[in-house]
Scaffold this motif. Structure first.
Motif, PDB file in Angstrom:
ATOM      1  N   GLY A  27      57.199 -15.133-112.738  1.00  0.00           N
ATOM      2  CA  GLY A  27      56.757 -15.937-113.878  1.00  0.00           C
ATOM      3  C   GLY A  27      57.664 -15.722-115.081  1.00  0.00           C
ATOM      4  N   ALA A  28      58.075 -14.472-115.309  1.00  0.00           N
ATOM      5  CA  ALA A  28      58.987 -14.167-116.412  1.00  0.00           C
ATOM      6  C   ALA A  28      60.345 -14.831-116.181  1.00  0.00           C
ATOM      7  CB  ALA A  28      59.158 -12.655-116.542  1.00  0.00           C
ATOM      8  N   LEU A  29      60.767 -14.902-114.903  1.00  0.00           N
ATOM      9  CA  LEU A  29      62.035 -15.560-114.592  1.00  0.00           C
ATOM     10  C   LEU A  29      61.954 -17.053-114.894  1.00  0.00           C
ATOM     11  CD1 LEU A  29      64.886 -15.105-113.422  1.00  0.00           C
ATOM     12  CD2 LEU A  29      63.962 -15.674-111.171  1.00  0.00           C
ATOM     13  N   TRP A  30      60.806 -17.672-114.591  1.00  0.00           N
ATOM     14  CA  TRP A  30      60.609 -19.079-114.934  1.00  0.00           C
ATOM     15  C   TRP A  30      60.753 -19.292-116.438  1.00  0.00           C
ATOM     16  CZ3 TRP A  30      60.752 -23.489-112.473  1.00  0.00           C
ATOM     17  CH2 TRP A  30      60.436 -23.566-111.118  1.00  0.00           C
ATOM     18  N   TYR A  31      60.278 -18.329-117.211  1.00  0.00           N
ATOM     19  CA  TYR A  31      60.343 -18.444-118.668  1.00  0.00           C
ATOM     20  C   TYR A  31      61.764 -18.238-119.180  1.00  0.00           C
ATOM     21  CZ  TYR A  31      59.415 -17.508-123.604  1.00  0.00           C
ATOM     22  OH  TYR A  31      59.431 -17.546-124.969  1.00  0.00           O
ATOM     23  N   LEU A  69      67.325 -20.907-112.367  1.00  0.00           N
ATOM     24  CA  LEU A  69      67.468 -19.891-111.326  1.00  0.00           C
ATOM     25  C   LEU A  69      66.155 -19.726-110.566  1.00  0.00           C
ATOM     26  CD1 LEU A  69      69.059 -17.678-109.898  1.00  0.00           C
ATOM     27  CD2 LEU A  69      68.395 -16.093-111.734  1.00  0.00           C
ATOM     28  N   ALA A  70      65.040 -19.725-111.286  1.00  0.00           N
ATOM     29  CA  ALA A  70      63.723 -19.589-110.645  1.00  0.00           C
ATOM     30  C   ALA A  70      63.476 -20.745-109.676  1.00  0.00           C
ATOM     31  CB  ALA A  70      62.625 -19.540-111.705  1.00  0.00           C
ATOM     32  N   LEU A  71      63.815 -21.961-110.089  1.00  0.00           N
ATOM     33  CA  LEU A  71      63.613 -23.127-109.225  1.00  0.00           C
ATOM     34  C   LEU A  71      64.453 -23.033-107.965  1.00  0.00           C
ATOM     35  CD1 LEU A  71      62.475 -25.969-108.694  1.00  0.00           C
ATOM     36  CD2 LEU A  71      64.397 -26.888-110.014  1.00  0.00           C
ATOM     37  N   VAL A  72      65.725 -22.709-108.127  1.00  0.00           N
ATOM     38  CA  VAL A  72      66.621 -22.620-106.961  1.00  0.00           C
ATOM     39  C   VAL A  72      66.155 -21.522-106.016  1.00  0.00           C
ATOM     40  CG1 VAL A  72      68.970 -22.065-106.215  1.00  0.00           C
ATOM     41  CG2 VAL A  72      68.609 -23.585-108.168  1.00  0.00           C
ATOM     42  N   MET A  73      65.795 -20.368-106.575  1.00  0.00           N
ATOM     43  CA  MET A  73      65.307 -19.268-105.739  1.00  0.00           C
ATOM     44  C   MET A  73      64.067 -19.672-104.957  1.00  0.00           C
ATOM     45  SD  MET A  73      65.722 -15.804-108.046  1.00  0.00           S
ATOM     46  CE  MET A  73      64.641 -14.928-106.907  1.00  0.00           C
ATOM     47  N   PHE A  74      63.134 -20.334-105.633  1.00  0.00           N
ATOM     48  CA  PHE A  74      61.896 -20.702-104.958  1.00  0.00           C
ATOM     49  C   PHE A  74      62.144 -21.733-103.859  1.00  0.00           C
ATOM     50  CE2 PHE A  74      57.803 -23.087-104.740  1.00  0.00           C
ATOM     51  CZ  PHE A  74      57.070 -22.066-104.152  1.00  0.00           C
ATOM     52  N   LEU A  75      63.030 -22.678-104.114  1.00  0.00           N
ATOM     53  CA  LEU A  75      63.349 -23.668-103.087  1.00  0.00           C
ATOM     54  C   LEU A  75      63.993 -23.005-101.871  1.00  0.00           C
ATOM     55  CD1 LEU A  75      64.699 -26.664-105.219  1.00  0.00           C
ATOM     56  CD2 LEU A  75      62.465 -26.455-104.108  1.00  0.00           C
ATOM     57  N   ILE A  76      64.885 -22.044-102.107  1.00  0.00           N
ATOM     58  CA  ILE A  76      65.558 -21.351-101.006  1.00  0.00           C
ATOM     59  C   ILE A  76      64.554 -20.554-100.175  1.00  0.00           C
ATOM     60  CG2 ILE A  76      67.160 -19.470-100.450  1.00  0.00           C
ATOM     61  CD1 ILE A  76      68.898 -20.451-102.788  1.00  0.00           C
ATOM     62  N   SER A 113      52.963 -17.617-104.603  1.00  0.00           N
ATOM     63  CA  SER A 113      53.443 -17.868-103.238  1.00  0.00           C
ATOM     64  C   SER A 113      54.619 -16.976-102.862  1.00  0.00           C
ATOM     65  CB  SER A 113      53.876 -19.332-103.082  1.00  0.00           C
ATOM     66  OG  SER A 113      52.796 -20.204-103.222  1.00  0.00           O
ATOM     67  N   LEU A 114      55.434 -16.601-103.842  1.00  0.00           N
ATOM     68  CA  LEU A 114      56.647 -15.844-103.527  1.00  0.00           C
ATOM     69  C   LEU A 114      56.343 -14.535-102.803  1.00  0.00           C
ATOM     70  CD1 LEU A 114      59.731 -16.137-103.900  1.00  0.00           C
ATOM     71  CD2 LEU A 114      59.512 -14.620-105.880  1.00  0.00           C
ATOM     72  N   PRO A 115      55.391 -13.721-103.270  1.00  0.00           N
ATOM     73  CA  PRO A 115      55.089 -12.499-102.505  1.00  0.00           C
ATOM     74  C   PRO A 115      54.613 -12.812-101.091  1.00  0.00           C
ATOM     75  CG  PRO A 115      54.086 -12.412-104.690  1.00  0.00           C
ATOM     76  CD  PRO A 115      54.582 -13.812-104.497  1.00  0.00           C
TER      77      PRO A 115
END
Length: 260
Positions: free
Chosen positions: A50-54, A59-66, A238-240
């Motif tokens: 969440g802090a990364l999204w902020y 970067l947060a979007l790309v990481m989550f998509l990957i 969802s990430l964890p």
């Protein structure tokens, strides 16, 4: 609207619960202390993301998509008994991006409501011809993988994604997420944990309710652009889950290899 009520019911019945039993696959020592440590780690990863999204939303979007692409591909390949390799990720990426790209302008609008996200502005540069080219490229790549794997299931999935293009992007993603990905994940969990669905629902209920409250609270606190906020909050919890399911699948594969 009835369709959204069905999606909401499916999300609460399968979508959230399939990610709410990670403690059963990951906590080896059955004790209150071990469970507390697990929950703390889970929430820490979610908060960190969440802090990364902020701080760095692109970067947060790309990481989550990957990570999501790998997770979707891994679940499908596990179900269809296909060898896990780079095609696992490519398949998941094609599915995920096809849902988004076939709803390109809706997706761009949702992303544009995320503060500081530069990718949404970059997407505005795509022409209609460019969007169509991207759609055809992804569809061709996915079909080529289905042919290479000689998998009817992959072809059927692609056909279903084609049908989903008539729905709004949120609905299209919900249908795939709930009625393919989550259902398959739920099936794998019942098998791995040797529980029936009723037993698993009971085990997942406290964490499903907690997850629903986190999503609802996060979405209502912002009080604007609900779909964008829902996407961010969902990605954080969802990430964890993606990490823990990956570990479960790897442990199962390693055990199968060792016994062979």
């Amino acid at each position: 609207e009835l369709a959204w009520l069905i999606m909401g019911a499916g999300f609460m019945a399968i979508g959230l619960p399939h990610g709410a039993v990670d403690h059963l696959t990951s906590v080896k020592q059955k004790s209150t202390q071990a469970l507390s440590v697990f929950i703390s780690k889970y929430l820490f990863v979610a908060a960190l993301f969440g802090a990364l999204w902020y701080a760095l939303p692109d970067l947060a979007l790309v990481m989550f998509l990957i990570f999501s692409a790998w997770h979707f591909g891994q679940t499908d390949f596990k179900e269809w008994q296909l060898h896990q390799n780079m095609l696992t990720f490519l398949w998941g990426a094609c599915l995920l991006l096809l849902i988004l790209v076939t709803h390109f302008y809706e997706t761009q609008t949702i992303l544009s409501h995320i503060p500081g996200l530069a990718i949404s502005s970059w997407l505005l540069q795509f022409s209609s011809a460019g969007v169509l080219t991207l759609q055809l490229t992804l569809a061709t790549a996915a079909l080529a993988m289905a042919v290479a794997k000689r998998s009817y299931s992959m072809c059927i999935t692609l056909g279903c994604l084609g049908i989903l293009t008539v729905l709004p992007v949120g609905m299209a993603f919900a249908v795939y997420f709930i009625f393919q990905h989550s259902l398959l994940g739920w099936k794998h969990l019942t098998h791995e944990l040797r529980m029936n669905s009723t037993q698993l629902w009971k085990k997942s209920a406290p964490f499903s309710i907690a997850g629903a409250l986190i999503i609802l609270t996060g979405t209502l606190l912002i009080q604007t652009h609900y779909l964008s906020v829902f996407f961010i909050v969902l990605s954080c919890i969802s990430l964890p889950h993606i990490f823990f399911m990956h570990s479960m699948y790897n442990e199962k594969a390693s055990a199968a290899t060792a016994s062979a």
